[in-house]
Design an enzyme around this catalytic site. Structure first.
Site, PDB file in Angstrom:
ATOM      1  CD  GLN A 150      37.152  35.844  46.004  1.00  0.00           C
ATOM      2  OE1 GLN A 150      36.368  35.330  46.779  1.00  0.00           O
ATOM      3  NE2 GLN A 150      37.718  35.188  45.013  1.00  0.00           N
ATOM      4  CG  LEU A 202      34.315  35.608  42.185  1.00  0.00           C
ATOM      5  CD1 LEU A 202      33.661  36.304  41.027  1.00  0.00           C
ATOM      6  CD2 LEU A 202      35.459  36.427  42.713  1.00  0.00           C
ATOM      7  CG  ASP A 203      34.137  37.532  48.950  1.00  0.00           C
ATOM      8  OD1 ASP A 203      34.077  38.308  47.982  1.00  0.00           O
ATOM      9  OD2 ASP A 203      34.976  37.654  49.849  1.00  0.00           O
ATOM     10  CB  ALA A 204      28.481  38.722  48.863  1.00  0.00           C
TER      11      ALA A 204
END
Lengths: 331, 415
Positions: free
Chosen positions: A232, A97-99
């Site tokens: 995402q 999951l990106d930031a």
């Protein structure tokens, strides 16, 4: 005590990654908290070493010396000499999951690392809620990116949005069938399509299996997207493209994963629950579901392998690939 | 004497006398190596001078003809047996073979007095039983656990609570601890620390951090304490400062003076307030000054606080001086721009700079969702910032948000 703590720490669990946190940072925080919990356990009793010591012979009048074997406590295994019992843990991360995104992040510890590959090979779908904002477009498709254009959005209605989403879903449906390499003319493939379990079992670009609009209050709208093999950023680009289709512009304000395979929001642990006890509990409660789902997916995948594929004629399939139970590599 | 000499195993003759030279060169403090050998083969307890033991922490080849060291515990209740005293081979550059020519050149007369030994010489049962054949200690090691069973110093330190696993990472520190003798060197410093006011259970963590205090001169330490007392620090203050900043006493008087002067000038505080500040956060004196200067600039120029506001905040929360610059700006940005709290209210509650940013963000977004995000004291439903950051989650949910913790958790999962 420590060994039993570690024994119950083998398997898969899900955490809720808050927005603004990198997934690696989440994994390291979880590791630190687990190590703290494991090292806080009571240390074992001090070890003893056998030493041969000089001492007087029992029951003799003269002063004779003899060597007797005695157990002497030794400090070599003391916690202050050897250091903490656990210094690192192997924790694996499932789909990243990106930031800027948030949501369910699957982690695996101990023996669960082996299950992680199986979970990946099961190619399960994921659920996202995506929040969009009409009226502007930026270069990174997010609100804090560089502004490219601003538009009006009064003409946008709920029906327009639903129509566009249905079109998107339809085109991705075709792609699903194509990438799953199934010959739809066969009976088995038809049955699978009826059940709705057709999906590619190997690498493919992002595919959306389902999408709908949950809430529409211009300029904001909320979508629910079920997809696989996505990142995402591709979902944010999807919002941008929906804006273009609606003849306006849109940016994505929130991407939140609500389900990853069979881990849902209820199973995800919040930051305050990232400690040894809660994680052990989460692993225990998730274990039977994980086993059942992996079993089901294994059967499905084997069935998938046995079906005739779209591009290959009958009979040219490699017979060895259909029977192997242990081989989890895809086609 | 003859009996004693008879107890010397036969390979005493193959002393690596070059090692004695090295030993005497390196330990300028005492010329003990030769002397202990000559004086001490008595069965009584002989505290081996740890100066004899040099542990080189590079990997070396292990020479079987070398003498080895055995540490004797002073209060062991087993009968003292004659153990060999020896010097470990200190340097890497030594040749592995025995050089007999060296032995004859050395002026140790004691060796000439010894009669030649023969392995066929019969010895009594008692003498035989007293020949100790312990497995040899490793010459070099990366962990102190190899030596702890033979070193009383290390055992006593562990009983005090010193974390040897942290000290052994510093090679010089571990060497120092092995060379020191508990009764002579360490005890004095421990008594001095206890006089200062440190409790028994605080000695362990202190020594784990500042192991090099053993190499300080006791007179210097006393001078520094006297200097602090001359600056009107009370005894309890000094004890607290030493406990919280273990390296304080390792700083020379003029360095301490410079640092106290720096804080007084930079913050333009009175002497009493500087004293209070330093007592509350003594690591200001031992840490680096660059972050403090940077942070002062950040507060003044970037965040826009006035000097008296900074003074007020720093006397309340000294940790602000050493906070991370990036986190400071992130916190301030959220509090000032998103929560819309003006400067004069932030000054009243500097604790917000001491909390994690995610906590502030979560709690504020929850209150904003509920419509209770009111931080202006003039209006109703006012939420004070100190309660906002300091109270635990359950109390926050019940009293400020007037909901349950479950609702808060459900909300967090929608962020």
């Amino acid at each position: 005590m420590g060994s039993s703590g570690l024994a119950r720490l083998q398997g898969l669990f899900a955490v809720y990654k808050p927005p603004g946190m990198k997934w690696l940072h989440a994994r390291e925080t979880v590791e630190l908290q687990l190590l703290k919990g494991l090292n806080a356990a009571k240390p074992p009793a001090p070890e003893q070493r056998v030493r041969f010591l000089l001492g007087p012979v029992e029951g003799s009048e003269e002063k004779k010396l003899t060597l007797t074997a005695t157990s002497v406590p030794t400090l070599t295994t003391h916690r202050l000499v050897r250091g903490p019992a656990f210094t690192s843990l192997k924790i694996g991360v499932g789909h990243h999951l990106d930031a800027r995104a948030s949501g369910v992040l699957v982690l695996a510890v101990g023996h669960g690392l082996r299950l992680l590959t199986d979970v990946y090979d099961a190619h399960l779908t994921k659920d996202y809620t995506v929040r969009g904002l009409l009226g502007k477009a930026t270069d990174s498709f997010c609100e804090d990116g560089r502004l490219i254009e601003k538009t009006t959005y009064d003409h946008v209605t709920r029906e327009m949005l639903d129509r566009i989403l249905a079109r998107i879903q339809g085109s991705h449906q075709k792609a699903l069938v194509m990438y799953s390499n199934l010959d739809l003319k066969s009976q088995e493939a038809y049955e699978m399509a009826v059940q709705g379990v057709i999906r590619p079992m190997n690498k493919s670009p992002m595919l959306i299996t389902g999408t709908r609009c949950l809430h529409f209050a211009p300029p904001e709208f909320l979508l629910e997207v079920q997809c696989m093999h996505e990142t995402q950023q591709q979902l944010r680009k999807l919002v941008h493209e929906i804006g273009l289709e609606l003849k306006t512009a849109a940016v994505c304000t929130q991407v939140r994963r609500t389900r990853d395979g069979f881990f849902r929001l209820d199973d995800a642990l919040l930051r305050t629950q990232w400690n040894l006890h809660s994680i052990q509990g989460a692993i225990q409660s998730a274990a039977p579901r994980v086993a059942a789902e992996l079993e089901r997916n294994l059967r499905l995948r084997l069935g998938h392998q046995q079906l005739p594929s779209a591009g290959q004629p009958w009979g040219s399939k490699d017979p060895s690939s259909t029977v192997e139970v242990e081989s989890y590599s895809g086609q | 004497m003859a009996l004693l000499l008879g107890q010397i195993p036969r390979w005493f003759n193959s002393i690596k006398l070059s090692s004695f030279i090295k030993a005497s060169q390196i330990t300028k403090q005492s010329a003990r190596p030769g002397k202990t050998l000559s004086n001490g083969f008595s069965p009584q307890a002989l505290l081996l001078s740890s100066d004899n033991c040099f542990l080189q922490w590079e990997i070396k080849t292990y020479r079987t003809s070398s003498l080895w060291n055995s540490f004797q515990s002073a209060n062991s209740n087993r009968q003292e047996n004659s153990s060999l005293q020896s010097t470990l081979l200190p340097s890497v550059s030594e040749k592995p073979e025995i050089i007999p020519s060296l032995e004859s050149e050395l002026p140790l007369e004691e060796l000439d007095d010894l009669p030649p030994l023969s392995p066929m010489q019969p010895i009594s049962e008692e003498e035989a039983i007293q020949i100790v054949a312990h497995p040899l200690l490793p010459l070099s090691s990366f962990t102190l656990g190899d030596y702890i069973d033979h070193s009383e110093t290390l055992q006593r330190l562990v009983q005090l609570g010193v974390d040897l696993s942290k000290i052994e990472r510093h090679v010089d520190a571990a060497n120092l601890l092995l060379r020191l003798d508990f009764e002579k060197d360490i005890k004095q410093i421990l008594l001095f620390l206890k006089d200062l006011g440190l409790e028994d259970n605080q000695l362990g963590p202190f020594l784990t951090k500042n192991y090099s205090i053993f190499s300080e001169d006791l007179e210097n330490l006393k001078t520094r304490v006297a200097y602090l007392q001359s600056k009107n620090f009370t005894k309890a203050d000094i004890a607290r400062m030493v406990r919280n900043a273990p390296f304080l006493l390792s700083f020379s008087v003029e360095r301490l003076d410079n640092r106290l002067g720096f804080f007084q000038k930079e913050l333009e505080l009175s002497v009493k307030k500087t004293r209070d500040l330093v007592v509350r956060l003594p690591r200001l004196l031992t840490g680096s000054l660059e972050p403090v200067k940077e942070n002062m600039k950040v507060y003044r120029l970037e965040l826009g606080f006035k000097q008296n506001e900074i003074q007020h905040m720093v006397t309340r929360i000294p940790k602000m001086l050493t906070a991370n610059k990036r986190k400071l700006t992130e916190t301030f940005d959220y509090i000032h721009n998103v929560m819309n709290i003006p400067h004069h209210i932030i000054v009243k509650f500097p604790q917000v700079f001491n909390t994690r940013v995610f906590k502030i963000k979560e709690r504020h977004s929850f209150l904003a969702y509920l419509g209770k995000a009111q931080y202006d004291p003039a209006k109703t439903n006012y939420v004070s910032l100190d309660k906002f950051v300091s109270i635990p989650d359950e109390v926050f949910c019940k009293e400020i948000a007037k909901t349950s913790v479950d609702d808060f958790e459900k909300f967090l999962k929608t962020l």
